[in-house]
Design a protein around this motif. Structure first.
Motif, PDB file in Angstrom:
ATOM      1  N   THR A  53       2.526   2.492  -4.624  1.00  0.00           N
ATOM      2  CA  THR A  53       2.521   1.724  -3.380  1.00  0.00           C
ATOM      3  C   THR A  53       2.192   2.542  -2.143  1.00  0.00           C
ATOM      4  O   THR A  53       1.774   1.985  -1.132  1.00  0.00           O
ATOM      5  N   GLN A  54       2.383   3.869  -2.201  1.00  0.00           N
ATOM      6  CA  GLN A  54       2.125   4.663  -1.000  1.00  0.00           C
ATOM      7  C   GLN A  54       1.831   6.118  -1.325  1.00  0.00           C
ATOM      8  O   GLN A  54       2.092   6.590  -2.420  1.00  0.00           O
ATOM      9  N   GLU A  74       0.750   6.544   3.878  1.00  0.00           N
ATOM     10  CA  GLU A  74      -0.283   5.520   3.739  1.00  0.00           C
ATOM     11  C   GLU A  74       0.174   4.523   2.696  1.00  0.00           C
ATOM     12  O   GLU A  74       0.526   4.899   1.587  1.00  0.00           O
ATOM     13  N   SER A  75       0.189   3.273   3.083  1.00  0.00           N
ATOM     14  CA  SER A  75       0.394   2.188   2.133  1.00  0.00           C
ATOM     15  C   SER A  75      -0.749   1.214   2.378  1.00  0.00           C
ATOM     16  O   SER A  75      -1.486   1.346   3.348  1.00  0.00           O
ATOM     17  N   LYS A  76      -0.913   0.268   1.517  1.00  0.00           N
ATOM     18  CA  LYS A  76      -2.089  -0.614   1.594  1.00  0.00           C
ATOM     19  C   LYS A  76      -2.385  -1.147   2.994  1.00  0.00           C
ATOM     20  O   LYS A  76      -3.451  -0.947   3.500  1.00  0.00           O
ATOM     21  N   PRO A  77      -1.427  -1.764   3.670  1.00  0.00           N
ATOM     22  CA  PRO A  77      -1.810  -2.344   4.952  1.00  0.00           C
ATOM     23  C   PRO A  77      -1.824  -1.366   6.132  1.00  0.00           C
ATOM     24  O   PRO A  77      -2.450  -1.636   7.144  1.00  0.00           O
TER      25      PRO A  77
END
Length: 189
Positions: A53-54, A74-77
């Motif tokens: 996830t990150q 950093e995560s997806k959004p």
């Protein structure tokens, strides 16, 4: 009256014996630790922990002549960066030297690897110290203490790393974000 004194003395001896037994360090526990990376805290240049996830990066920059820690997550959004506080030193000391609590062995069956989630590891840890860069596969967590199953890259040995070492690196925002506006003492302002 003599019985009361006898029982009191016996109770005191038993309490002292229980205390000494409780506080005694087990030499087998101290010997069980496995060193994954022998390094000093000043030698560590970066830590990168990648999960599904990150991604968390810890690195250092020279800012106004001072070595400051820098986290980026950093995560997806979203992407986020922040300067680390004074507590980061305690986190880095856990990687200098980087130790596992114990080894679970080199010949784990496929079923055992699947239960540790090291057959398809959900995480990867990269530790860069000087010219050395070590990559570790991070599997699932144990029940109870929530320690992490870890393998060195290209090594079949499965190790158990303490939860607070990797857990604090996995979610640094709450604990390691610098919240002070200035580093001066109050009487220097």
């Amino acid at each position: 009256m003599n019985e009361v004194r006898l029982y009191g003395a016996l109770l005191a001896v038993l309490l002292i014996g229980a205390y000494l037994s409780w506080t005694k360090e087990d030499p087998a526990e101290a010997d069980a630790k496995v060193v994954l990376l022998e390094a000093q805290a000043q030698e560590i240049d970066s830590l990168v922990f990648v999960t599904r996830t990150q991604t968390v990066r810890l690195s250092w920059r020279d800012l106004d002549g001072q070595r400051t820690t820098r986290f980026s997550t950093e995560s997806k959004p979203r992407k986020r960066s922040f300067v680390g506080n004074d507590e980061v030193e305690t986190l880095v000391k856990r990687f200098a030297p980087f130790e596992a609590l114990r080894s679970l062995g080199k010949k784990l069956s496929d079923e055992e690897l699947k239960s540790t989630k090291l057959d398809k590891p959900p995480g990867r840890l990269t530790v860069k110290a000087g010219a050395r860069e070590r990559v570790y596969r991070v599997g699932g967590k144990t029940g109870g203490s929530r320690d992490f199953y870890v393998q060195r890259k290209d090594d079949p040995e499965v190790l158990l790393v303490e939860a607070k070492t990797l857990g604090d690196l996995q979610y640094p925002d709450g604990k390691y974000m610098q919240r002070k506006l200035r580093r001066q003492k109050e009487n220097e302002v």
